[in-house]
Design a protein around this motif. Structure first.
Motif, PDB file in Angstrom:
ATOM      1  N   GLN A 108       6.098 -14.872   8.467  1.00  0.00           N
ATOM      2  CA  GLN A 108       4.670 -14.706   8.744  1.00  0.00           C
ATOM      3  C   GLN A 108       4.213 -15.577   9.914  1.00  0.00           C
ATOM      4  N   PRO A 136      -5.709  -5.454   8.111  1.00  0.00           N
ATOM      5  CA  PRO A 136      -5.127  -5.522   6.757  1.00  0.00           C
ATOM      6  C   PRO A 136      -5.579  -6.732   5.949  1.00  0.00           C
ATOM      7  N   SER A 144      -3.821  -3.019  -0.978  1.00  0.00           N
ATOM      8  CA  SER A 144      -2.652  -2.974  -0.103  1.00  0.00           C
ATOM      9  C   SER A 144      -1.390  -2.685  -0.903  1.00  0.00           C
ATOM     10  N   TRP A 148       1.185   0.471  -0.308  1.00  0.00           N
ATOM     11  CA  TRP A 148       2.607   0.290  -0.072  1.00  0.00           C
ATOM     12  C   TRP A 148       3.446   0.867  -1.216  1.00  0.00           C
ATOM     13  N   LEU A 185       7.425  -7.892   2.766  1.00  0.00           N
ATOM     14  CA  LEU A 185       6.785  -7.014   3.751  1.00  0.00           C
ATOM     15  C   LEU A 185       5.315  -6.787   3.414  1.00  0.00           C
ATOM     16  N   SER A 188       3.318 -10.028   4.005  1.00  0.00           N
ATOM     17  CA  SER A 188       3.221 -10.322   5.435  1.00  0.00           C
ATOM     18  C   SER A 188       2.260  -9.369   6.132  1.00  0.00           C
ATOM     19  N   TRP A 189       2.259  -8.123   5.722  1.00  0.00           N
ATOM     20  CA  TRP A 189       1.337  -7.150   6.309  1.00  0.00           C
ATOM     21  C   TRP A 189      -0.116  -7.594   6.132  1.00  0.00           C
TER      22      TRP A 189
END
Length: 313
Positions: A108, A136, A144, A148, A185, A188-189
């Motif tokens: 990150q 985001p 989120s 995902w 992922l 971090s997004w």
């Protein structure tokens, strides 16, 4: 004669007497009034601190010293801590959390730093790019995770794109080797754009004269970055590192929604394990002891980070 008469004439009885000056307000009284106004403004924050931080912490400490199990009561001291530290499931959750933190933190921060360095340059539509990367972060983690989760489905868009490239479909969230990386992922997004904004603010505070002097001396981009940008950005980087570490130790919603700690405990982070103990198995005392241990681990990791990356002063 008129001047002499006016000078010797007695003053009129109805002449206005000089008004005495108002004595200055005692400094002590003024200081007390200012302190009272400041306390009034701080009262909401202090109440929030007590009700949302100190009181739950005190309650967790008290619960962790009580007997575990429904219908049991009494002070047991540190027995719950000994029991938790001897529990293989909790220790495995702690190992998974440390591994997760070691992977997600550098990922990150490095990406956030890269985006920050790029987006302080004069490039077309830089404000639009900043907004898109930060967007985001404005979406709740639960939302989120649901998005995902759809993307990671066996018949989801990610596997569809892989099939177009001739790559077989991947199990993603149902694979012990891939599930934790999928959580990295997702987290971090959400987090990269948030930490990027702090680093952009730090980059904008660096005096331009330093870069001009480096340019006059013939320093290239690589040398300028490591001799000017990184040292001047030390404090924002330290803040981002510490805050990101604390946030990632407390990750719960994405894991609970996507994997519930599975498969086979490969994504069973400490917060998920504490939740299961408190609300699934009814072990409130064990969950409280686990919470205290997690706080101690976070404090230890943050203390190490402060030693490894001291402030400029």
């Amino acid at each position: 004669m008129n001047a002499l008469a006016q000078a010797t004439r007695p003053p009129r009885a109805d002449a206005a007497a000089p008004v005495p000056a108002t004595p200055p307000r005692p400094r002590r009284r003024r200081g007390a009034r200012e302190a009272g106004v400041a306390a009034l403004f701080l009262l909401p924050a202090l109440l929030a601190l007590v009700l949302l931080r100190l009181w739950p912490l005190a309650d967790a400490v008290g619960t962790s010293t009580q007997a575990a199990g429904l219908g049991k009561s009494g002070f047991v001291g540190l027995d719950n801590f000994v029991r938790i530290l001897g529990d293989a499931t909790f220790l495995d959750a702690l190992k998974v959390t440390l591994l997760f933190t070691l992977v997600v933190n550098p990922f990150q921060i490095l990406l956030a730093l890269a985006f920050a360095v790029i987006l302080v340059q004069r490039i077309p539509a830089v404000g639009v790019w900043r907004s898109l990367i930060f967007l985001p972060s404005a979406v709740p983690q639960s939302v989120s995770a649901i998005i995902w989760g759809i993307a990671f489905r066996p018949d989801g868009p990610l596997n569809g794109a892989l099939r177009l490239l001739g790559i077989p479909a991947q199990p993603f969230l149902t694979s012990e080797g891939q599930a934790l990386m999928c959580i990295v992922l997702v987290v971090s997004w959400v987090g990269i754009g948030f930490w990027m904004m702090f680093l952009i603010a730090g980059l904008n505070d660096i005096p331009r004269e330093l870069y001009e002097a480096a340019s006059v001396d013939g320093a290239g981009w690589f040398r300028t970055f490591f001799t000017i940008t990184i040292p001047q950005l030390r404090r924002p980087l330290l803040f981002v590192l510490v805050a990101d570490t604390v946030a990632n130790f407390l990750i719960f919603a994405p894991v609970q929604i996507l994997t519930r700690g599975g498969p086979n405990g490969s994504t069973n982070l400490v917060m998920v394990e504490i939740f299961n103990r408190a609300f699934v198995t009814g072990d409130a005392a064990g969950a409280a002891a686990g919470t205290i241990l997690l706080v101690l681990v976070v404090l230890a990791v943050v203390s190490i980070q402060f030693r490894l990356l001291p402030g400029k002063d």
